[in-house]
Design a protein around this motif. Structure first.
Motif, PDB file in Angstrom:
ATOM      1  N   GLN A 106      67.612 134.038  38.828  1.00 50.24           N
ATOM      2  CA  GLN A 106      69.147 134.014  38.462  1.00 50.24           C
ATOM      3  C   GLN A 106      69.771 133.869  40.070  1.00 50.24           C
ATOM      4  O   GLN A 106      69.515 134.580  40.918  1.00 50.24           O
ATOM      5  CB  GLN A 106      69.563 135.543  38.043  1.00 50.24           C
ATOM      6  N   ILE A 107      70.904 133.119  39.900  1.00 49.03           N
ATOM      7  CA  ILE A 107      71.799 132.902  41.167  1.00 49.03           C
ATOM      8  C   ILE A 107      73.092 133.564  40.631  1.00 49.03           C
ATOM      9  O   ILE A 107      73.690 133.014  40.055  1.00 49.03           O
ATOM     10  CB  ILE A 107      71.935 131.489  41.462  1.00 49.03           C
ATOM     11  N   ASP A 108      73.469 134.547  41.436  1.00 47.83           N
ATOM     12  CA  ASP A 108      74.570 135.215  41.159  1.00 47.83           C
ATOM     13  C   ASP A 108      76.015 134.623  41.817  1.00 47.83           C
ATOM     14  O   ASP A 108      75.731 133.613  42.969  1.00 47.83           O
ATOM     15  CB  ASP A 108      74.818 137.017  41.792  1.00 47.83           C
ATOM     16  N   PRO A 109      77.149 134.899  41.321  1.00 48.71           N
ATOM     17  CA  PRO A 109      78.294 134.174  42.051  1.00 48.71           C
ATOM     18  C   PRO A 109      78.446 134.440  43.564  1.00 48.71           C
ATOM     19  O   PRO A 109      78.873 133.486  44.309  1.00 48.71           O
ATOM     20  CB  PRO A 109      79.654 134.629  41.344  1.00 48.71           C
ATOM     21  N   ASP A 110      78.143 135.572  44.068  1.00 47.82           N
ATOM     22  CA  ASP A 110      77.958 135.943  45.568  1.00 47.82           C
ATOM     23  C   ASP A 110      76.937 135.125  46.230  1.00 47.82           C
ATOM     24  O   ASP A 110      76.920 134.883  47.621  1.00 47.82           O
ATOM     25  CB  ASP A 110      77.790 137.520  45.679  1.00 47.82           C
ATOM     26  N   ALA A 111      76.171 134.398  45.692  1.00 47.47           N
ATOM     27  CA  ALA A 111      75.108 133.609  46.272  1.00 47.47           C
ATOM     28  C   ALA A 111      75.513 131.928  46.062  1.00 47.47           C
ATOM     29  O   ALA A 111      74.618 131.465  46.352  1.00 47.47           O
ATOM     30  CB  ALA A 111      73.677 133.908  45.299  1.00 47.47           C
ATOM     31  N   SER A 112      76.744 131.802  46.007  1.00 48.55           N
ATOM     32  CA  SER A 112      77.234 130.663  45.908  1.00 48.55           C
ATOM     33  C   SER A 112      77.048 129.926  47.391  1.00 48.55           C
ATOM     34  O   SER A 112      76.944 130.736  48.234  1.00 48.55           O
ATOM     35  CB  SER A 112      78.712 130.467  45.797  1.00 48.55           C
ATOM     36  N   GLY A 113      76.518 128.464  47.190  1.00 51.62           N
ATOM     37  CA  GLY A 113      76.126 127.955  48.602  1.00 51.62           C
ATOM     38  C   GLY A 113      74.579 128.047  48.563  1.00 51.62           C
ATOM     39  O   GLY A 113      73.896 127.464  49.592  1.00 51.62           O
ATOM     40  N   SER A 114      73.712 128.410  47.787  1.00 51.44           N
ATOM     41  CA  SER A 114      72.375 128.624  47.755  1.00 51.44           C
ATOM     42  C   SER A 114      71.468 127.189  47.402  1.00 51.44           C
ATOM     43  O   SER A 114      72.191 126.465  46.776  1.00 51.44           O
ATOM     44  CB  SER A 114      71.888 129.533  46.744  1.00 51.44           C
ATOM     45  N   THR A 115      70.554 127.146  47.885  1.00 55.80           N
ATOM     46  CA  THR A 115      69.581 126.020  47.582  1.00 55.80           C
ATOM     47  C   THR A 115      68.462 126.206  47.032  1.00 55.80           C
ATOM     48  O   THR A 115      67.828 127.464  47.553  1.00 55.80           O
ATOM     49  CB  THR A 115      69.436 124.997  48.942  1.00 55.80           C
ATOM     50  N   LEU A 116      67.808 125.849  45.972  1.00 52.91           N
ATOM     51  CA  LEU A 116      66.361 126.050  45.415  1.00 52.91           C
ATOM     52  C   LEU A 116      65.796 124.672  45.748  1.00 52.91           C
ATOM     53  O   LEU A 116      66.264 123.455  45.264  1.00 52.91           O
ATOM     54  CB  LEU A 116      66.493 126.110  44.137  1.00 52.91           C
ATOM     55  N   SER A 117      64.723 124.490  46.319  1.00 55.68           N
ATOM     56  CA  SER A 117      64.013 123.280  46.874  1.00 55.68           C
ATOM     57  C   SER A 117      62.332 123.467  46.630  1.00 55.68           C
ATOM     58  O   SER A 117      61.748 124.446  46.954  1.00 55.68           O
ATOM     59  CB  SER A 117      64.299 122.965  48.374  1.00 55.68           C
ATOM     60  N   ASN A 118      61.664 122.534  45.890  1.00 54.44           N
ATOM     61  CA  ASN A 118      60.440 122.236  45.718  1.00 54.44           C
ATOM     62  C   ASN A 118      59.755 123.383  45.089  1.00 54.44           C
ATOM     63  O   ASN A 118      58.849 123.785  45.900  1.00 54.44           O
ATOM     64  CB  ASN A 118      59.872 121.822  47.193  1.00 54.44           C
ATOM     65  N   LEU A 119      60.395 124.011  44.017  1.00 57.93           N
ATOM     66  CA  LEU A 119      59.779 125.201  43.083  1.00 57.93           C
ATOM     67  C   LEU A 119      59.548 124.630  41.783  1.00 57.93           C
ATOM     68  O   LEU A 119      60.180 123.591  41.197  1.00 57.93           O
ATOM     69  CB  LEU A 119      60.707 126.165  43.214  1.00 57.93           C
ATOM     70  N   GLU A 120      58.598 125.145  41.243  1.00 57.47           N
ATOM     71  CA  GLU A 120      58.306 125.229  39.701  1.00 57.47           C
ATOM     72  C   GLU A 120      58.931 126.415  39.357  1.00 57.47           C
ATOM     73  O   GLU A 120      58.404 127.612  39.727  1.00 57.47           O
ATOM     74  CB  GLU A 120      56.835 124.940  39.642  1.00 57.47           C
ATOM     75  N   ILE A 121      59.548 126.276  38.147  1.00 54.80           N
ATOM     76  CA  ILE A 121      60.185 127.431  37.556  1.00 54.80           C
ATOM     77  C   ILE A 121      59.966 127.404  36.214  1.00 54.80           C
ATOM     78  O   ILE A 121      60.493 126.472  35.410  1.00 54.80           O
ATOM     79  CB  ILE A 121      61.686 127.688  37.763  1.00 54.80           C
ATOM     80  N   SER A 122      59.372 128.630  35.650  1.00 54.56           N
ATOM     81  CA  SER A 122      59.037 128.364  34.070  1.00 54.56           C
ATOM     82  C   SER A 122      59.217 129.760  33.262  1.00 54.56           C
ATOM     83  O   SER A 122      59.444 130.843  33.838  1.00 54.56           O
ATOM     84  CB  SER A 122      57.650 127.851  33.816  1.00 54.56           C
TER      85      SER A 122
END
Length: 195
Positions: A106-122
């Motif tokens: 989960q990415i919260d509004p306060d985490a705006s500007g975040s990057t997720l890279s090269n992950l597997e999410i299931s």
């Protein structure tokens, strides 16, 4: 005069982001979060009660072949971060889709500007990846959603309902070079529509 200019430039320079490491071979009790002594769980490094992270930090999630799965639900970004696996590795964040009322990441509004890279999410009962909002049409009409998010080079799959949920007021979300498949695992073919 030159020492004064150098001092002013040094004081005005932005602080460098810290890099924290997590590995399936790490330890939350004795690890320091360094490359040599990584933490074991994402929940530990992301715990706001510990106060480890500041905006702009990088969390590098090791994903060596054969030992790359983090069985964690509700991996939650609460401030702008980069969550990534190093090149040549891909960490797998997994939450069983039968675990009630969960999401995997989960990415919260306060985490705006975040990057997720090269992950597997299931997995996730509801969503594998959830961009949260605090907007509500009647209770908080001026609310915002997680925005300016980059999701790149990820594999997102086998969620209970939606693979990626982007809520109202979430803007400027870039999803690039990702493979997304097999959502709705809690709804096999022939499942009646919900009311």
């Amino acid at each position: 005069m030159r020492p004064l200019i150098a001092l002013l430039l040094a004081l005005s320079a932005p602080a460098h982001a810290a890099e924290w490491f997590v590995s399936t071979t790490g330890n939350d009790s004795t690890g320091s979060g360094s490359a040599a002594a990584p933490f074991r769980t994402l929940g530990h490094v992301l715990d706001p009660g510990l106060g480890l992270l500041t905006a702009g930090d990088v969390v590098t999630v090791r994903g060596p072949a054969g030992n790359n799965t983090y069985n964690e639900c509700e991996v939650r970004l609460r401030l702008p971060l980069t969550l990534r696996s190093p090149p040549g590795e891909r960490a797998h964040i997994h939450c069983d889709y039968n675990t009630l009322d969960t999401v995997s990441v989960q990415i919260d509004p306060d985490a705006s500007g975040s990057t997720l890279s090269n992950l597997e999410i299931s997995g996730g009962y509801y969503y594998a990846l959830f961009l949260q909002t605090d907007w509500d049409s009647t209770g908080n009409p001026t609310g915002v959603g997680a925005s300016n998010i980059v999701i790149e080079d990820c594999l997102i799959h086998d969620s209970g309902r939606d693979a990626v949920k982007i809520t109202p007021k979430s803007n400027d979300v870039s999803i690039r070079r990702c493979e997304i498949h097999s959502s709705g695992r809690r709804y096999p073919p022939g499942t009646p529509a919900e009311d």
